[in-house]
Design a protein around this motif. Structure first.
Motif, PDB file in Angstrom:
ATOM      1  N   GLY A 109       0.786  -1.224   0.000  1.00 32.34           N
ATOM      2  CA  GLY A 109       0.000   0.000   0.000  1.00 32.34           C
ATOM      3  C   GLY A 109       0.819   1.275   0.000  1.00 32.34           C
ATOM      4  N   LYS A 110       2.152   1.163  -0.014  1.00 31.41           N
ATOM      5  CA  LYS A 110       3.013   2.343   0.005  1.00 31.41           C
ATOM      6  C   LYS A 110       3.640   2.565  -1.371  1.00 31.41           C
ATOM      7  CE  LYS A 110       4.363   1.929   4.897  1.00 31.41           C
ATOM      8  NZ  LYS A 110       5.522   1.805   5.834  1.00 31.41           N
ATOM      9  N   LEU A 111       3.650   3.836  -1.801  1.00 33.82           N
ATOM     10  CA  LEU A 111       4.267   4.187  -3.073  1.00 33.82           C
ATOM     11  C   LEU A 111       5.764   4.362  -2.853  1.00 33.82           C
ATOM     12  CD1 LEU A 111       3.679   4.899  -6.055  1.00 33.82           C
ATOM     13  CD2 LEU A 111       3.607   7.303  -5.354  1.00 33.82           C
ATOM     14  N   MET A 112       6.555   3.473  -3.451  1.00 30.75           N
ATOM     15  CA  MET A 112       7.991   3.446  -3.214  1.00 30.75           C
ATOM     16  C   MET A 112       8.765   3.807  -4.479  1.00 30.75           C
ATOM     17  SD  MET A 112       7.928   2.543  -0.032  1.00 30.75           S
ATOM     18  CE  MET A 112       9.679   2.253   0.274  1.00 30.75           C
ATOM     19  N   VAL A 113       9.956   4.364  -4.286  1.00 31.68           N
ATOM     20  CA  VAL A 113      10.857   4.684  -5.391  1.00 31.68           C
ATOM     21  C   VAL A 113      11.753   3.481  -5.657  1.00 31.68           C
ATOM     22  CG1 VAL A 113      12.735   6.176  -6.175  1.00 31.68           C
ATOM     23  CG2 VAL A 113      10.843   7.149  -4.834  1.00 31.68           C
ATOM     24  N   ASN A 114      11.618   2.892  -6.851  1.00 30.51           N
ATOM     25  CA  ASN A 114      12.552   1.836  -7.244  1.00 30.51           C
ATOM     26  C   ASN A 114      13.916   2.439  -7.552  1.00 30.51           C
ATOM     27  OD1 ASN A 114      11.177  -0.529  -6.934  1.00 30.51           O
ATOM     28  ND2 ASN A 114      10.479  -0.648  -9.052  1.00 30.51           N
ATOM     29  N   ALA A 115      13.901   3.517  -8.329  1.00 30.92           N
ATOM     30  CA  ALA A 115      15.129   4.234  -8.667  1.00 30.92           C
ATOM     31  C   ALA A 115      14.768   5.496  -9.423  1.00 30.92           C
ATOM     32  CB  ALA A 115      16.058   3.363  -9.508  1.00 30.92           C
ATOM     33  N   PRO A 116      15.526   6.569  -9.207  1.00 34.05           N
ATOM     34  CA  PRO A 116      15.360   7.739 -10.077  1.00 34.05           C
ATOM     35  C   PRO A 116      16.078   7.482 -11.393  1.00 34.05           C
ATOM     36  CG  PRO A 116      17.086   8.157  -8.481  1.00 34.05           C
ATOM     37  CD  PRO A 116      16.538   6.795  -8.152  1.00 34.05           C
TER      38      PRO A 116
END
Length: 465
Positions: A109-116
């Motif tokens: 349920g959390k929006l996570m950054v895989n990579a910029p």
């Protein structure tokens, strides 16, 4: 009496003739009646559902559900796309959009950054892999569909968006005010594994893949300071994409000095729909040894490239059996702006092979050696022949081609995602990539491919007696 008997006999003969000829004379009429009956039955069912279903039924939901069901009865790759999904698909295949440059993932349920993505507003601002995007413009992201989060972050270049981020080890949330820019995604990655030996991984065939591939080959030769001695083209887990871009990649290696420069033939319902795409006359890559890596995640456009190079004996195909998606989907825009992806043709390799539900068989089979920890989690790979309602492969005879210079604008559908993670480096992302030595140690298929190419060069030089 005789006249009456004769009349009865004549009528009986006429009725027999009518009965015998009816299937021939009224075939089209009976087909029209059958179609009308089913349309009438469909309307009858809709009326019953709308009148008697336990809850009030939304017309849009009912009709789109019927469309989806109709297309699902054809094959797994014909689909209806609402306008938002259709627009997202076009943006994805274009490989360029207005945004901030972040690869996203939804975890618990959390929006996570895989990579910029490197050299983008997010990358320059210091957003890191593992950051939790808590809010977008002050609105919480928890449990929101990832597509909606993506839509909020994308926008017109030059406009701004504010991201509130929770980062592990930081006491307070961090706020980033980013100015959107044109983000260009890369569908391929290229590097030298050793002096003289190039490696290109194509993750998907997008609108700029052919152009990027040409540039990558020139860059590899320039970095090497001399023409390449060999190339590994990695198509593992490549689900396909645009046929014209797959054609352009294969065209770099096929055609020069060949009497048959066919790359792929597509054949629809009738002979008029046959098209053969042939190699162009012009600059080609040197005749260095080449290996194409494939596996169960290699499908559609990637199978076109592997099959063409294999049939022309321009490359050794190594790895495991490919997915087996030998059909082409045409994408059409409906009157209301929604999209329709419909299977309109099968494709054939230069030798006339249809790989539908079969796949490309490698010249050299090499299984991927998974780490011990990953082996327990591995599930069997799904291929085209495992999908419900998949089309059967056509006979392996080459249709008479009607050569046309134009490349059809088709967008093949993708196979299911791989059942287990791959050790291959990401195409996008700013995280540290493994060194060439680390990559070869972790990837036995890649290491075998390099060994094969180097061995061919040793034999060509005549160093073995």
């Amino acid at each position: 009496m005789l006249k009456k008997a004769f009349a009865i006999t004549a009528v009986a003969a006429l009725l027999s003739a009518v009965f015998f000829l009816a299937p021939l004379l009224d075939k089209d009429e009976r087909a029209r009646r059958s179609e009308a009956e089913y349309v009438s039955m469909f309307k009858e069912v809709v009326d019953i559902v709308k009148e008697s279903y336990v809850d009030k039924v939304d017309d849009k939901k009912l009709m789109t559900g019927a469309i989806n069901g109709m297309l699902a009865a054809l094959d797994p790759h014909s689909t209806y796309m609402p306008v938002t999904e259709y627009s997202e698909m076009k943006v994805h295949m274009a490989g360029a959009f207005g945004g901030v440059g972040i690869e996203l993932d939804m975890r618990n349920g959390k929006l996570m950054v895989n990579a910029p993505i490197e050299d983008t507003p997010a990358f320059r601002a210091g957003i890191l892999a593992g950051d939790h995007i808590f809010q977008i413009d002050g609105k919480p992201t928890k449990d929101l569909p990832i597509n909606e989060c993506v839509s909020r972050m994308r926008g017109t270049p030059g406009t701004q968006v504010t991201l509130t981020i929770v980062r592990e080890g930081t006491a307070k949330p961090l706020t980033f005010r980013l100015t959107r820019a044109i983000i260009k995604t890369k569908s391929l990655k290229a590097r030298l594994l050793e002096p003289g030996y190039g490696y290109v991984r194509i993750a998907e065939f997008q609108e700029r893949t052919g152009e990027d591939f040409d540039k990558a080959l020139k860059t590899l030769a320039a970095d090497n300071g001399a023409p390449l001695s060999g190339l590994i083209l990695d198509l593992r887990y490549n689900p396909g994409g645009l046929v014209d871009q797959a054609y352009r990649v294969a065209d770099r290696f096929i055609g020069e000095g060949l009497t048959n420069g066919d790359i792929v033939t597509t054949k629809g319902r009738d002979a008029k729909s046959v098209q053969t795409l042939t190699a162009t006359i012009g600059e080609k890559e040197p005749k260095y040894p080449m290996v194409v890596l494939i596996n169960g995640g290699s499908a559609s456009a990637s199978e076109i490239v592997a099959g063409a190079l294999q049939d022309h004996k321009r490359a050794v195909v190594m790895g495991t059996q490919s997915f087996g998606k030998g059909s082409v989907q045409s994408v059409m825009t409906l009157n209301n702006g929604d999209g329709l992806k419909l299977t309109t043709a099968r494709y054939y390799t230069p030798s006339g092979r249809s790989i539908q539900a079969k796949g490309i068989t490698p010249d050299i089979v090499v299984e991927f050696a998974k780490p011990a920890a990953a082996k327990k989690e591995t599930e069997p790979e799904i291929r085209e022949q495992d999908l419900d309602g998949h089309m059967q492969g056509a006979q392996e005879s080459k249709p008479a081609p009607e050569t046309k210079p134009a490349v059809p604008e088709t967008k093949p559908a993708a196979p299911p995602k791989p059942a287990h993670p791959t050790l291959l480096p990401k195409v996008n992302g700013a995280g540290k990539e493994p060194s060439e030595q680390e990559l070869l140690q972790k990837d036995n298929q890649l290491a075998r491919a390099l060994e094969l190419i180097k061995g061919v060069n040793v034999l060509k030089k005549g160093l073995l007696r």
